[in-house]
Design an enzyme around this catalytic site. Structure first.
Site, short mmCIF file in Angstrom:
data_model
loop_
_atom_site.label_atom_id
_atom_site.label_comp_id
_atom_site.label_asym_id
_atom_site.label_seq_id
_atom_site.Cartn_x
_atom_site.Cartn_y
_atom_site.Cartn_z
N CYS A 87 42.54 44.45 43.24
CA CYS A 87 42.32 44.73 41.82
C CYS A 87 41.86 43.51 41.03
CB CYS A 87 43.59 45.27 41.17
SG CYS A 87 44.56 46.32 42.26
N HIS A 348 40.28 52.89 36.53
CA HIS A 348 40.48 51.64 37.27
C HIS A 348 39.63 51.62 38.55
CE1 HIS A 348 42.26 48.24 39.12
NE2 HIS A 348 43.44 48.71 39.44
N CYS A 378 47.35 42.74 37.51
CA CYS A 378 48.18 42.67 38.71
C CYS A 378 47.28 43.00 39.91
CB CYS A 378 49.36 43.62 38.63
SG CYS A 378 48.94 45.37 38.48
#
Length: 392
Positions: A87, A348, A378
């Site tokens: 991510c 996302h 994160c």
């Protein structure tokens, strides 16, 4: 020497199987690269290198960042690097771009991320040797490579449950946070706040001209507290994390154009912001969602700032539970964090999100005249990434 970001663009974010579902990640990346060059007037041959995050590369072909560069019309002599920091890929790409410029290895760098979660393939492990007998199981590369903790063999949602348990964050608090994200994103979209940061993607149609995909389609304009409350726990029978208080599975790309402040002056380009500090840190994989805590503290320390100094923050909302856990640790209020909604509402696309939050941050900083900003995420596997920027 200091590093300036002189342009920042992204595609609109597509839903899983939605408007961008048939567009390969390198094409999404190429669209944004072209937009950055058009916006700044920088010549393609003057770009030193391209660094793009992409997590789900199975089936994408060799070096997808290089494919994006070629599709965007940059010279074949320009190198490209594809980066997988889960991510955090899209923001770590910006770190590496800044380092290359500071080291004198590059003059102008395009950095960001691209992802098509919709096009991630299923694979058949063991098939190379053949199956003499019995059944064989397909593996979803999206789930396996993007959403599963490699050390505990469980879904990212379980790490969110772990954070919720650690910090005593209940279902109602998570749902309220998620509703606020949806409402903020819906209001921002209606007010046209994302218009300047989005570059349209032309989506081919079976008949007629391509359609311009230019609006985030994952936002739930009709989200309600009752609707969120009705959703079942997604990862544990008695859990608190649901599809409604978690981020989505999405497609998109985002990138920024970086150079030294001296180079920007030379080219007559006004920086959107100057990079003041950055960090990549590690934490326990089981509670990966609190990664932004250590990354933020380290980035702010390098900038010589405190949390109180920040005017605006974009902190990726992988899950409401982790976003709330980070807020409890760092002590920041919702009045300056994700003011136009976050990943729970917008989506996302994992390889692109790191730069997406930065692009959104930079544009909102311009709009409200904010001086100091922070982007942070994160990272699955137990890390955090952050970048501190200041408007000149």
């Amino acid at each position: 020497m200091e590093v300036a970001i002189v342009a920042a663009q992204r595609t609109a974010i597509g839903s899983f199987g939605g408007g961008l579902a048939k567009i390969p990640a390198p094409e999404l990346g190429a669209t944004v690269i072209k937009a950055l060059l058009e916006k700044t007037g920088v010549k393609p041959e003057d770009v030193s290198e391209v660094i793009l995050g992409q997590v789900l590369t199975a089936g994408s072909g060799q070096n997808p960042a290089r494919q994006a560069l070629i599709k965007a019309g940059l010279p074949v002599t320009t190198p490209a690097t594809t980066l997988n920091v889960v991510c955090g890929s899209g923001l770590r790409a910006v770190h590496l771009a800044a380092q290359a410029i500071l080291a004198g290895d590059a003059d102008i760098v395009i950095a960001g991320g691209q992802e098509s979660m919709s096009l991630s393939p299923h694979i058949l492990p063991g098939s190379r040797d053949g199956f003499r007998m019995g059944n064989a199981q397909l593996v979803d590369t999206m789930v396996n490579d993007g959403l599963t903790d490699a050390y505990n063999a469980y879904h990212m949602g379980i790490t969110a449950e772990n954070v919720a348990a650690k910090y005593g964050i209940g279902r109602e608090e998570q749902d309220a946070f998620s509703l606020q994200s949806q409402q903020r994103a819906a209001a921002a979209q209606k007010a046209g706040k994302f218009r300047d940061e989005i570059v349209p993607v032309l989506v081919p149609q079976r008949k007629g001209d391509p359609l311009a995909f230019d609006a985030d389609e994952f936002i739930k304009h009709d989200a309600s507290a009752d609707g969120l409350a009705k959703l079942r726990p997604a990862f544990k029978k008695d859990g608190t994390v649901t599809a409604g208080n978690a981020s989505g599975i999405n497609d998109g790309a985002a990138a920024v154009l970086l150079m030294s402040t001296q180079k920007a002056d030379q080219l007559g380009l006004k920086p959107l912001a100057i990079i003041k500090g950055y960090a990549l840190t590690g934490c326990e994989p089981e509670i990966m969602g609190i990664g932004p805590v250590s990354a933020t503290r380290k980035a702010l320390s390098k900038a010589g700032w405190t949390v109180e100094d920040l005017d605006l923050v974009e902190a990726n909302e992988a899950f409401a539970a982790q976003a709330l856990g980070v807020a409890k640790e760092l002590g920041w209020g919702s009045d300056k964090v994700n003011v136009n909604g976050g990943a729970i509402a917008l989506g996302h696309p994992i390889g692109a999100s790191g730069c997406r939050v930065l692009v959104t941050l930079l544009h909102e900083m311009q709009r409200r005249g904010a001086k100091k900003g922070l982007a942070t995420l994160c990272i699955g596997g137990g890390m955090g990434v952050a970048l501190a920027v200041e408007r000149p």
